[in-house]
Design a protein around this motif. Structure first.
Motif, short mmCIF file in Angstrom:
data_model
loop_
_atom_site.label_atom_id
_atom_site.label_comp_id
_atom_site.label_asym_id
_atom_site.label_seq_id
_atom_site.Cartn_x
_atom_site.Cartn_y
_atom_site.Cartn_z
N ARG A 77 -3.54 0.12 -8.11
CA ARG A 77 -2.44 -0.76 -8.51
C ARG A 77 -1.10 -0.16 -8.10
O ARG A 77 -0.24 -0.83 -7.51
CB ARG A 77 -2.48 -0.98 -10.02
N ALA A 78 -0.92 1.12 -8.37
CA ALA A 78 0.32 1.80 -7.98
C ALA A 78 0.44 1.88 -6.46
O ALA A 78 1.54 1.74 -5.91
CB ALA A 78 0.35 3.21 -8.59
N TRP A 79 -0.67 2.09 -5.77
CA TRP A 79 -0.68 2.20 -4.32
C TRP A 79 -0.25 0.89 -3.67
O TRP A 79 0.59 0.88 -2.76
CB TRP A 79 -2.07 2.61 -3.87
N LEU A 80 -0.81 -0.21 -4.11
CA LEU A 80 -0.44 -1.51 -3.54
C LEU A 80 1.02 -1.83 -3.79
O LEU A 80 1.71 -2.36 -2.90
CB LEU A 80 -1.33 -2.61 -4.12
N HIS A 81 1.51 -1.53 -4.97
CA HIS A 81 2.93 -1.76 -5.26
C HIS A 81 3.80 -0.94 -4.32
O HIS A 81 4.80 -1.43 -3.78
CB HIS A 81 3.23 -1.41 -6.71
N ARG A 82 3.42 0.31 -4.08
CA ARG A 82 4.19 1.16 -3.17
C ARG A 82 4.17 0.61 -1.75
O ARG A 82 5.20 0.58 -1.06
CB ARG A 82 3.64 2.59 -3.17
N PHE A 92 3.64 -2.54 -0.58
CA PHE A 92 4.41 -3.77 -0.40
C PHE A 92 5.91 -3.51 -0.52
O PHE A 92 6.71 -4.11 0.20
CB PHE A 92 3.97 -4.82 -1.41
N THR A 93 6.29 -2.59 -1.41
CA THR A 93 7.71 -2.23 -1.53
C THR A 93 8.22 -1.60 -0.25
O THR A 93 9.30 -1.93 0.25
CB THR A 93 7.91 -1.27 -2.72
N LEU A 94 7.44 -0.68 0.31
CA LEU A 94 7.82 -0.02 1.56
C LEU A 94 7.89 -1.01 2.71
O LEU A 94 8.83 -1.00 3.51
CB LEU A 94 6.82 1.09 1.87
N ARG A 150 -2.46 -11.11 -3.94
CA ARG A 150 -1.95 -12.46 -3.77
C ARG A 150 -0.52 -12.59 -4.29
O ARG A 150 0.34 -13.19 -3.65
CB ARG A 150 -2.85 -13.45 -4.50
N THR A 151 -0.25 -12.01 -5.45
CA THR A 151 1.09 -12.08 -6.04
C THR A 151 2.12 -11.37 -5.17
O THR A 151 3.20 -11.90 -4.91
CB THR A 151 1.08 -11.47 -7.45
N LEU A 152 1.79 -10.18 -4.71
CA LEU A 152 2.72 -9.42 -3.88
C LEU A 152 2.91 -10.08 -2.51
O LEU A 152 4.01 -10.08 -1.96
CB LEU A 152 2.22 -7.99 -3.70
N ALA A 153 1.85 -10.65 -1.95
CA ALA A 153 1.94 -11.28 -0.64
C ALA A 153 2.82 -12.51 -0.66
O ALA A 153 3.48 -12.84 0.33
CB ALA A 153 0.54 -11.64 -0.14
N GLU A 154 2.85 -13.24 -1.79
CA GLU A 154 3.69 -14.43 -1.90
C GLU A 154 5.17 -14.10 -1.75
O GLU A 154 5.95 -14.92 -1.25
CB GLU A 154 3.45 -15.10 -3.26
N LYS A 155 5.55 -12.90 -2.15
CA LYS A 155 6.95 -12.49 -2.10
C LYS A 155 7.30 -11.77 -0.80
O LYS A 155 8.47 -11.52 -0.53
CB LYS A 155 7.27 -11.57 -3.28
N TYR A 156 6.28 -11.43 -0.01
CA TYR A 156 6.49 -10.65 1.21
C TYR A 156 6.69 -11.59 2.40
O TYR A 156 5.94 -12.55 2.58
CB TYR A 156 5.27 -9.73 1.44
N LYS A 157 7.67 -11.30 3.22
CA LYS A 157 8.02 -12.20 4.33
C LYS A 157 7.16 -11.99 5.57
O LYS A 157 7.17 -12.83 6.47
CB LYS A 157 9.50 -12.03 4.67
N GLY A 158 6.45 -10.88 5.64
CA GLY A 158 5.62 -10.61 6.81
C GLY A 158 4.18 -11.07 6.60
O GLY A 158 3.86 -11.78 5.65
#
Length: 331
Positions: free
Chosen positions: A208-213, A215-217, A263-271
């Motif tokens: 969970r922490a890894w995926l957050h890192r 997508f943030t990067l 899915r949640t993080l990808a919705e906010k990611y532009k790439g």
């Protein structure tokens, strides 16, 4: 006196002429059309689709490494090191580490469940955690890939809180962020036995922490895409309500939280977000590599022995897949 006075009278005019001479080239340059910035260079990487898991022998793995090297990829990812039927011995682990380390190109190892989660000791009891720790000691000893030519990677273990999770690593090529994440295929190693499911729960927190890192990067660096390599298919591109449960006896879908988070993080990611796993397509589908897309999230089953993925930043088609005689284009 006269020459000096004349020289003093001429200085302001000379200074003005000099200023004009200096300004004119700048003005002309500003008025001229700007030269187009060079486009980001394309590149390719290779994936070895765990041929050992499909009943092949080590010769097939050696051939896949050699064939992949012929395309001169930026790096190669091996999705697993052994089949479920092979022993979980130190000897075999060391043998495969030496083989993968002979790759001419940088070699990244993405662990499969057959490498550790199904291992048992002589008494028939699971020793998955001990075997996973041994793999970490052999394959992830520093901040570099394997291979004759190496690349630097950043590991989750660089964080003191998650120092055990060296198998999760990320690296960057051509404005694309690549990363491995430990998601074993057998329901993410969720065990239905009574008591605390310690390995699964602890790794869930780390992932969970890894995926957050990641997508943030990727967002902060304005990456064109984030590419994730895993063993199991978390079902991110599947229909809503889809479950990877294979038996009514299974009480929990081990991929549910990871699927929801991606899915949640990808919705906010532009790439683009591309997930690559080592599983064969279901329902007898073709083993030829092809990406299935759902919005900006793509999924690739790597059932072939190996495949080449070409990346063209800035192009209408970012990823082009080649594997054997198969060729498929993706977004």
């Amino acid at each position: 006196m006269m020459p000096s006075a004349r020289r003093r009278r001429m200085l302001p005019g000379a200074a003005m002429a000099l200023s004009v001479a200096m300004v004119m080239p700048l003005a002309m340059a500003a008025a001229a059309p700007q030269a187009a910035l060079p486009a980001a260079r394309g590149f390719q990487f290779a994936i070895i689709g765990h041929p050992l898991q499909r009943g092949r022998d080590e010769t097939t793995l050696k051939r896949a490494i050699a064939d992949a090297a012929q395309t001169d990829p930026a790096f190669v990812v091996a999705t697993g090191i052994k089949s479920a039927s092979e022993p979980c011995s130190d000897k075999l682990y060391a043998q495969r580490q030496a083989l993968l380390n002979e790759s001419p190109q940088p070699m990244i190892v993405s662990l499969a469940g057959s490498d550790w989660s199904g291992c048992v000791n002589s008494a028939g009891r699971s020793n998955a955690i001990e075997r996973l720790n041994r793999l970490r000691e052999l394959f992830y000893v520093d901040g570099d890939s394997l291979g004759a030519r190496r690349i630097a990677v950043t590991r989750l273990s660089s964080s003191a809180k998650f120092r055990s999770y060296a198998e999760n690593a990320h690296w960057e090529v051509g404005k694309v962020l690549f990363a491995t994440i430990n998601l074993p295929a057998n329901n993410n190693h969720f065990r239905a036995e009574a008591g605390r499911n310690s390995e699964f729960e602890d790794r869930l927190v780390a992932n969970r922490a890894w995926l957050h890192r990641l997508f943030t990067l990727a967002a902060r660096q304005k990456m064109h895409a984030l590419v994730l390599f895993s063993d199991g298919d978390p079902g991110v591109t599947a229909e809503e309500g889809f479950s990877l449960l294979t038996s009514f006896r299974t009480k929990q879908d081990g991929f549910a939280e990871t699927r929801k988070q991606i899915r949640t993080l990808a919705e906010k990611y532009k790439g683009k977000v591309l997930l690559i796993d080592a599983q064969a397509p279901a329902h007898g589908a073709s083993g030829e590599p092809a990406i299935q897309w759902r919005d900006n999230v793509g999924h690739l089953h790597m059932a072939a022995d190996w495949a080449e993925v070409r990346v063209a930043p800035g192009a209408a088609t970012l990823f082009t897949i080649k594997g054997g005689s198969a060729e498929a284009q993706a977004q």
